[in-house]
Design a protein around this motif. Structure first.
Motif, mmCIF file in Angstrom:
data_model
loop_
_atom_site.group_PDB
_atom_site.id
_atom_site.type_symbol
_atom_site.label_atom_id
_atom_site.label_comp_id
_atom_site.label_asym_id
_atom_site.label_seq_id
_atom_site.Cartn_x
_atom_site.Cartn_y
_atom_site.Cartn_z
ATOM 1 N N LEU A 69 41.797 29.562 44.236
ATOM 2 C CA LEU A 69 42.162 30.420 45.360
ATOM 3 C C LEU A 69 43.089 31.541 44.929
ATOM 4 O O LEU A 69 42.933 32.716 45.342
ATOM 5 C CB LEU A 69 42.810 29.572 46.456
ATOM 6 N N ILE A 70 44.078 31.222 44.086
ATOM 7 C CA ILE A 70 45.007 32.261 43.593
ATOM 8 C C ILE A 70 44.254 33.297 42.778
ATOM 9 O O ILE A 70 44.477 34.511 42.907
ATOM 10 C CB ILE A 70 46.142 31.616 42.779
ATOM 11 N N ALA A 71 43.344 32.816 41.925
ATOM 12 C CA ALA A 71 42.563 33.765 41.119
ATOM 13 C C ALA A 71 41.733 34.676 42.010
ATOM 14 O O ALA A 71 41.612 35.886 41.754
ATOM 15 C CB ALA A 71 41.675 32.987 40.157
ATOM 16 N N LEU A 72 41.156 34.106 43.068
ATOM 17 C CA LEU A 72 40.367 34.917 43.988
ATOM 18 C C LEU A 72 41.234 35.953 44.693
ATOM 19 O O LEU A 72 40.806 37.099 44.922
ATOM 20 C CB LEU A 72 39.670 34.007 45.012
ATOM 21 N N LEU A 73 42.480 35.580 45.029
ATOM 22 C CA LEU A 73 43.393 36.543 45.648
ATOM 23 C C LEU A 73 43.702 37.696 44.707
ATOM 24 O O LEU A 73 43.711 38.878 45.107
ATOM 25 C CB LEU A 73 44.672 35.836 46.085
ATOM 26 N N PHE A 74 43.989 37.366 43.441
ATOM 27 C CA PHE A 74 44.265 38.422 42.453
ATOM 28 C C PHE A 74 43.066 39.339 42.307
ATOM 29 O O PHE A 74 43.202 40.571 42.266
ATOM 30 C CB PHE A 74 44.620 37.798 41.100
ATOM 31 N N VAL A 75 41.902 38.788 42.201
ATOM 32 C CA VAL A 75 40.705 39.604 42.055
ATOM 33 C C VAL A 75 40.496 40.483 43.278
ATOM 34 O O VAL A 75 40.159 41.669 43.198
ATOM 35 C CB VAL A 75 39.483 38.708 41.795
ATOM 36 N N GLY A 76 40.685 39.880 44.458
ATOM 37 C CA GLY A 76 40.528 40.656 45.691
ATOM 38 C C GLY A 76 41.505 41.809 45.753
ATOM 39 O O GLY A 76 41.157 42.952 46.130
ATOM 40 N N ASN A 77 42.771 41.554 45.404
ATOM 41 C CA ASN A 77 43.779 42.617 45.400
ATOM 42 C C ASN A 77 43.420 43.714 44.404
ATOM 43 O O ASN A 77 43.589 44.915 44.679
ATOM 44 C CB ASN A 77 45.151 42.046 45.087
ATOM 45 N N ALA A 78 42.932 43.319 43.242
ATOM 46 C CA ALA A 78 42.553 44.316 42.237
ATOM 47 C C ALA A 78 41.424 45.198 42.739
ATOM 48 O O ALA A 78 41.412 46.412 42.519
ATOM 49 C CB ALA A 78 42.148 43.602 40.949
ATOM 50 N N ILE A 79 40.468 44.555 43.400
ATOM 51 C CA ILE A 79 39.348 45.334 43.934
ATOM 52 C C ILE A 79 39.831 46.320 44.985
ATOM 53 O O ILE A 79 39.410 47.489 45.028
ATOM 54 C CB ILE A 79 38.287 44.388 44.508
ATOM 55 N N ILE A 80 40.751 45.910 45.842
ATOM 56 C CA ILE A 80 41.285 46.807 46.879
ATOM 57 C C ILE A 80 42.040 47.980 46.261
ATOM 58 O O ILE A 80 41.874 49.147 46.666
ATOM 59 C CB ILE A 80 42.179 46.011 47.836
ATOM 60 N N VAL A 81 42.893 47.709 45.269
ATOM 61 C CA VAL A 81 43.634 48.780 44.579
ATOM 62 C C VAL A 81 42.684 49.768 43.919
ATOM 63 O O VAL A 81 42.877 50.991 43.961
ATOM 64 C CB VAL A 81 44.600 48.166 43.552
ATOM 65 N N TYR A 82 41.643 49.226 43.310
ATOM 66 C CA TYR A 82 40.665 50.101 42.654
ATOM 67 C C TYR A 82 39.967 51.004 43.657
ATOM 68 O O TYR A 82 39.758 52.217 43.417
ATOM 69 C CB TYR A 82 39.639 49.231 41.921
ATOM 70 N N ILE A 83 39.588 50.439 44.810
ATOM 71 C CA ILE A 83 38.930 51.265 45.843
ATOM 72 C C ILE A 83 39.863 52.369 46.338
ATOM 73 O O ILE A 83 39.466 53.540 46.500
ATOM 74 C CB ILE A 83 38.472 50.357 46.998
ATOM 75 N N ILE A 84 41.127 52.028 46.575
ATOM 76 C CA ILE A 84 42.100 53.039 47.041
ATOM 77 C C ILE A 84 42.264 54.138 46.002
ATOM 78 O O ILE A 84 42.322 55.351 46.327
ATOM 79 C CB ILE A 84 43.438 52.368 47.370
ATOM 80 N N PHE A 85 42.356 53.732 44.732
ATOM 81 C CA PHE A 85 42.540 54.706 43.659
ATOM 82 C C PHE A 85 41.354 55.667 43.589
ATOM 83 O O PHE A 85 41.523 56.892 43.453
ATOM 84 C CB PHE A 85 42.719 53.970 42.340
ATOM 85 N N GLN A 86 40.155 55.151 43.691
ATOM 86 C CA GLN A 86 38.968 56.009 43.640
ATOM 87 C C GLN A 86 38.929 56.950 44.842
ATOM 88 O O GLN A 86 38.530 58.125 44.730
ATOM 89 C CB GLN A 86 37.702 55.135 43.607
ATOM 90 N N TYR A 87 39.324 56.471 45.980
ATOM 91 C CA TYR A 87 39.327 57.325 47.170
ATOM 92 C C TYR A 87 40.329 58.460 47.031
ATOM 93 O O TYR A 87 40.043 59.627 47.352
ATOM 94 C CB TYR A 87 39.641 56.449 48.399
#
Length: 470
Positions: A427-445
């Protein structure tokens, strides 16, 4: 006076008869016996009831074998001469002098003076040659197949005239004629421990020949078949050892028994659930008895292992099933279950054997039955003494032994490890991955919007003079 003379004459005649009877009884062993021996049991067969009768008599007396029913005939189950049992002959003899003076060279047992006998009239071991002799062959020749017969061992059995007076133990049966199959070339279904009976056509006067007479015996898979020849008497072997008439028993092509001559009590056990019996006679009619046999079933029918279990030990009389690791039988909460075979049937209904279930399911079932189901997050102790928890401490209510063994405990520990360590980590690993994906999307935007924002800022910084005129 005439009346007095007649009375005196009658008294003298009675006295003479009594004297003659007393003299005769001092020279001959008593032959009187009850009309029927002791009936051991009555067996219910397809054609009626078969009586099994037992007697003990002196070997030098007269045996009377009798069937109470006129529709039944005799066959011999056991017949033995016991040389070291003399008490019956002592009781039946009017004079011990006959026993004291009995001496024969080459006899089965050397008879010594009655004063040397001890206890139950058993002689010293140095005089013992043969204590027990099977006399079924001569009894079959004299009595089998008849409704009534008389038998004297000293006259009927070879060499019996030199025996010392001993006990004859006899067990015979009176079987209804309707309960015996007597037709050839049939298939016989063997389903019970008592089984049934077959004799050759013409038994016990003759048997027919010039054609094959056979039977096929079948029973359920997993069971075996037993054939017992209580009386077998066909033409014996020739001088070169060959047989003109023969009885042959085969088990799926393998010969188990092949014989010609006379025998009694021969027993054949099959290796499978099918036997074939063939009787081959070369002469059209032969003046021998033929045979009388009994067929029986041995063991119980095949039973499949319940789901989740396997057969750990199987014999003709029992079958043991063992649940696979981590599972038990839900009704007994045990890993092992044993079925006993009695009278051709299992002690439990095989179609109702429960399947093995996982230990955790058994624990939950126990909790539901006691209405004490609670959270499994920790160890809770209920008022009824049921402990609900994980690991080796989980115990069924009211049980004096733990529900789980070491293997089950190991499985529970493994399940706890998955719940307590592996699942949170994932679950913790999934949270980290999810957060990374969100940061990446914001950065690209933000990166896509950056050039337009920069151009607007530059135009705002330019003065009016810098703006070209249209």
């Amino acid at each position: 006076m005439a009346w007095l003379a007649a009375t005196t004459l009658t008294s003298l005649l009675i006295l003479l008869l009594m004297t003659f009877a007393a003299c005769s009884s001092s020279r001959i062993f008593a032959t009187t016996q009850a009309p029927f021996g002791r009936i051991l049991k009555a067996v219910k067969l397809h054609g009626g009831y078969m009586e099994v009768i037992q007697e003990q008599r002196c070997s030098h007396g007269l045996l009377r074998l009798t069937c109470r029913s006129l529709k039944a005939f005799i066959f011999i189950l056991e017949a033995e001469y016991h040389a070291n049992h003399t008490e019956l002959c002592v009781k039946e003899s009017k004079s011990l002098e006959e026993l004291r003076m009995w001496k024969h060279k080459g006899s089965t047992r050397r008879w010594t003076n009655i004063r040397e006998l001890k206890g139950n009239y058993i002689l010293d071991d140095e005089y013992d040659i043969v204590d027990i002799i099977d006399i079924r062959s001569s009894l079959n020749r004299r009595c089998s197949g008849l409704k009534h017969c008389r038998y004297n061992a000293t006259l009927e059995h070879p060499g019996a005239h030199s025996w010392v007076p001993g006990e004859i133990f006899l067990k015979y049966a009176c079987i209804p004629e309707a309960a015996v199959k007597r037709y050839c070339n049939q298939e016989v279904k063997v389903t019970s421990e008592e089984g049934g009976y077959i004799n050759t056509p013409g038994y016990p006067l003759y048997y027919p020949g010039e054609s094959t007479c056979g039977w096929t015996f079948r029973t359920f898979p997993g069971q075996r078949i037993v054939l017992t020849f209580h009386d077998l008497n066909i033409r014996g072997p020739q001088t070169d050892g060959s047989c003109m008439d023969i009885v042959q028993v085969r088990d799926r092509g393998s010969t188990l028994f092949e014989f010609c001559g006379t025998a009694a009590g021969t027993r054949i056990v099959s290796n499978s659930n099918m036997l074939t019996l063939d009787f081959i006679a070369s002469r059209r009619l032969y003046s021998a008895r033929g045979f009388l046999l009994q067929y029986q079933v041995l063991g119980c029918s095949e039973v499949l292992a319940p789901n989740g279990s396997y057969v750990s030990n199987g014999t003709l009389t029992s079958r043991t099933f063992l649940c696979k690791s981590g599972s038990v039988f839900p009704d007994s909460m045990e890993k092992k279950r044993t079925l006993e075979c009695k009278n051709g049937e299992w002690n439990e209904t095989t179609s109702k054997l429960p399947s093995c279930v996982a230990t955790s399911a058994v624990i939950l079932k126990t909790e539901n039955e006691h209405h004490h189901l609670s959270s499994l997050s920790g160890d809770n102790i209920l008022g009824t003494g049921v402990r609900i928890g994980r690991g080796e401490d989980a115990v069924a209510s009211g049980s004096s032994s733990p529900v789980m063994d070491s293997a089950q405990s190991a499985m529970m520990k493994q399940a706890d490890y998955v719940v307590d360590v592996v699942l949170p980590t994932v679950l913790i690993a999934l949270l980290f991955v999810g957060n990374a994906i969100i940061v990446y999307i914001i950065f690209q935007y933000r990166k896509r919007r950056l050039p337009a924002t920069t151009q607007s800022e530059e135009m705002a910084l330019q003065g009016p003079t810098d703006v070209p005129q249209v």
